[in-house]
Scaffold this motif. Structure first.
Motif, PDB file in Angstrom:
ATOM      1  N   LEU A 165       0.674  -2.399  -1.482  1.00 28.11           N
ATOM      2  CA  LEU A 165       0.745  -1.193  -2.317  1.00 28.11           C
ATOM      3  C   LEU A 165      -0.465  -1.085  -3.227  1.00 28.11           C
ATOM      4  O   LEU A 165      -1.039   0.009  -3.395  1.00 28.11           O
ATOM      5  CB  LEU A 165       2.020  -1.222  -3.173  1.00 28.11           C
ATOM      6  N   ARG A 166      -0.873  -2.190  -3.830  1.00 29.86           N
ATOM      7  CA  ARG A 166      -2.030  -2.197  -4.713  1.00 29.86           C
ATOM      8  C   ARG A 166      -3.280  -1.698  -3.988  1.00 29.86           C
ATOM      9  O   ARG A 166      -4.043  -0.881  -4.509  1.00 29.86           O
ATOM     10  CB  ARG A 166      -2.267  -3.615  -5.254  1.00 29.86           C
ATOM     11  N   ALA A 167      -3.472  -2.188  -2.765  1.00 25.69           N
ATOM     12  CA  ALA A 167      -4.643  -1.771  -1.993  1.00 25.69           C
ATOM     13  C   ALA A 167      -4.559  -0.300  -1.590  1.00 25.69           C
ATOM     14  O   ALA A 167      -5.555   0.428  -1.629  1.00 25.69           O
ATOM     15  CB  ALA A 167      -4.780  -2.650  -0.753  1.00 25.69           C
ATOM     16  N   ALA A 168      -3.358   0.149  -1.236  1.00 28.41           N
ATOM     17  CA  ALA A 168      -3.191   1.526  -0.763  1.00 28.41           C
ATOM     18  C   ALA A 168      -3.318   2.554  -1.887  1.00 28.41           C
ATOM     19  O   ALA A 168      -3.722   3.698  -1.631  1.00 28.41           O
ATOM     20  CB  ALA A 168      -1.840   1.677  -0.072  1.00 28.41           C
ATOM     21  N   TRP A 169      -2.988   2.179  -3.125  1.00 26.34           N
ATOM     22  CA  TRP A 169      -2.961   3.128  -4.239  1.00 26.34           C
ATOM     23  C   TRP A 169      -4.157   2.981  -5.173  1.00 26.34           C
ATOM     24  O   TRP A 169      -4.149   3.510  -6.287  1.00 26.34           O
ATOM     25  CB  TRP A 169      -1.659   2.985  -5.024  1.00 26.34           C
ATOM     26  N   GLN A 170      -5.200   2.342  -4.728  1.00 24.90           N
ATOM     27  CA  GLN A 170      -6.429   2.313  -5.508  1.00 24.90           C
ATOM     28  C   GLN A 170      -7.214   3.603  -5.269  1.00 24.90           C
ATOM     29  O   GLN A 170      -7.114   4.191  -4.195  1.00 24.90           O
ATOM     30  CB  GLN A 170      -7.296   1.115  -5.106  1.00 24.90           C
ATOM     31  N   PRO A 171      -8.001   4.053  -6.269  1.00 26.73           N
ATOM     32  CA  PRO A 171      -8.183   3.484  -7.608  1.00 26.73           C
ATOM     33  C   PRO A 171      -7.048   3.923  -8.542  1.00 26.73           C
ATOM     34  O   PRO A 171      -6.251   4.788  -8.209  1.00 26.73           O
ATOM     35  CB  PRO A 171      -9.524   4.078  -8.050  1.00 26.73           C
ATOM     36  N   GLY A 172      -7.006   3.346  -9.715  1.00 22.83           N
ATOM     37  CA  GLY A 172      -6.025   3.729 -10.718  1.00 22.83           C
ATOM     38  C   GLY A 172      -4.671   3.093 -10.533  1.00 22.83           C
ATOM     39  O   GLY A 172      -3.667   3.617 -11.023  1.00 22.83           O
ATOM     40  N   TRP A 173      -4.616   1.929  -9.863  1.00 19.29           N
ATOM     41  CA  TRP A 173      -3.338   1.300  -9.589  1.00 19.29           C
ATOM     42  C   TRP A 173      -2.553   0.989 -10.860  1.00 19.29           C
ATOM     43  O   TRP A 173      -1.332   1.083 -10.873  1.00 19.29           O
ATOM     44  CB  TRP A 173      -3.551   0.017  -8.788  1.00 19.29           C
ATOM     45  N   ALA A 174      -3.247   0.634 -11.938  1.00 22.24           N
ATOM     46  CA  ALA A 174      -2.548   0.240 -13.168  1.00 22.24           C
ATOM     47  C   ALA A 174      -1.577   1.314 -13.618  1.00 22.24           C
ATOM     48  O   ALA A 174      -0.401   1.037 -13.880  1.00 22.24           O
ATOM     49  CB  ALA A 174      -3.562  -0.070 -14.267  1.00 22.24           C
ATOM     50  N   TRP A 175      -2.050   2.559 -13.701  1.00 23.14           N
ATOM     51  CA  TRP A 175      -1.161   3.643 -14.125  1.00 23.14           C
ATOM     52  C   TRP A 175      -0.223   4.083 -13.010  1.00 23.14           C
ATOM     53  O   TRP A 175       0.936   4.396 -13.247  1.00 23.14           O
ATOM     54  CB  TRP A 175      -1.973   4.839 -14.626  1.00 23.14           C
ATOM     55  N   LYS A 176      -0.721   4.088 -11.804  1.00 21.30           N
ATOM     56  CA  LYS A 176       0.128   4.503 -10.686  1.00 21.30           C
ATOM     57  C   LYS A 176       1.305   3.551 -10.503  1.00 21.30           C
ATOM     58  O   LYS A 176       2.402   3.977 -10.136  1.00 21.30           O
ATOM     59  CB  LYS A 176      -0.696   4.579  -9.399  1.00 21.30           C
ATOM     60  N   SER A 177       1.094   2.266 -10.764  1.00 28.33           N
ATOM     61  CA  SER A 177       2.179   1.299 -10.588  1.00 28.33           C
ATOM     62  C   SER A 177       3.348   1.581 -11.526  1.00 28.33           C
ATOM     63  O   SER A 177       4.488   1.263 -11.205  1.00 28.33           O
ATOM     64  CB  SER A 177       1.666  -0.127 -10.814  1.00 28.33           C
TER      65      SER A 177
END
Length: 273
Positions: free
Chosen positions: A96-108
């Motif tokens: 999930l981290r790789a798929a939702w980059q950039p901005g994973w911190a907020w997206k998570s």
């Protein structure tokens, strides 16, 4: 649905736990710590509701509350120890981290923590509504049988997880665990989880909440098609050479009662979910 409106504040208990874990996940770079609150969150909501009801100790209330708290505590301890032992982010969350980059911190915050809180609230809603209605309902012998079976399902889940953990300790670099409960079904923990919520939902129906089985249906849908079997099937098919033959002979969730595929549970040392 009036009981949901009256006790809807219980969901804030779930939300608070997930929100507390989110900044910790950023510091640790490990979104999989969200799993810490999945089991305990249900127990915390149940205890908060029970306290608000005046701590009733009638048979119907305890028939619902005791299995739920045992399941909640067991899952919280198990997942917590697993995270500490593994020491790195679960592979599902790495993807999930790789798929939702950039901005994973907020997206998570939204795709992991808030989403799990919503799913937890929806899953718990029917059973907690049954808990709220339980006082004053005279339990029959069948109620205690359902409650005991729910505890048994939680025990099966415990055995399944322990078998997998022992296998991983012996074979740390992969493989497929195809013995024990996994010689009967590929994902016994999920089978036991579905059975557990189905039994609690039936108890809630007895307490007067006719729509409570929606909780079990949601758990089944999540485990079979979203975050459980579907994800593991894809990953195991890509990473375990022997997975296709294992999948061909051992069913995913429901045991074959009349016949078993050749080799199922034959003692082969292979891999895990």
């Amino acid at each position: 649905m009036d009981v949901v409106i009256e006790h809807g504040w219980i969901w804030l208990v779930s939300l608070g736990g997930f929100l507390a874990l989110w900044p910790i996940s950023l510091l640790r770079r490990d979104a999989s710590i969200v799993d810490f609150w999945w089991g305990p969150g249900f127990g915390a909501m149940a205890v908060a509701l029970w306290l608000s009801m005046g701590r009733p100790t009638d048979g119907m209330t305890l028939a619902i509350l005791v299995p739920l708290l045992l399941w909640s505590a067991r899952l919280g301890v198990h997942l917590g120890l697993r995270r500490i032992r593994e020491g790195e982010e679960d592979a599902r969350y790495q993807e999930l981290r790789a798929a939702w980059q950039p901005g994973w911190a907020w997206k998570s915050l939204f795709v992991v923590f808030l989403l799990q809180s919503v799913l937890q609230g929806l899953t718990a809603m029917g059973v907690l509504a049954g808990l709220a209605r339980a006082p004053g309902v005279a339990p029959s012998a069948g109620v205690y049988v359902l409650s005991a079976l729910a505890i048994l399902a939680a025990i099966v889940e415990l055995i399944s997880d322990l078998q997998l953990d022992r296998f991983r300790a012996r074979v740390p670099h992969g493989g497929l665990l195809t013995t024990g409960l996994r010689g009967i079904v590929r994902y016994p923990s999920y089978s036991a989880e579905i059975a557990f919520w189905s039994l609690l939902s039936l108890l809630a129906v007895v307490a007067g909440v006719w729509w409570a089985p929606l909780s079990a249906l949601l758990i089944f849908a999540l485990l079979r098609y979203v975050s459980g079997v579907a994800v593991l099937e894809d990953r195991l098919a890509r990473t375990r050479p022997d997975f296709e033959s294992y999948r061909a002979r051992v069913p995913a969730l429901m045991p074959r009662l009349m016949q078993r595929g050749p080799g199922a549970g034959s003692g082969q040392r292979k891999a895990a979910d």
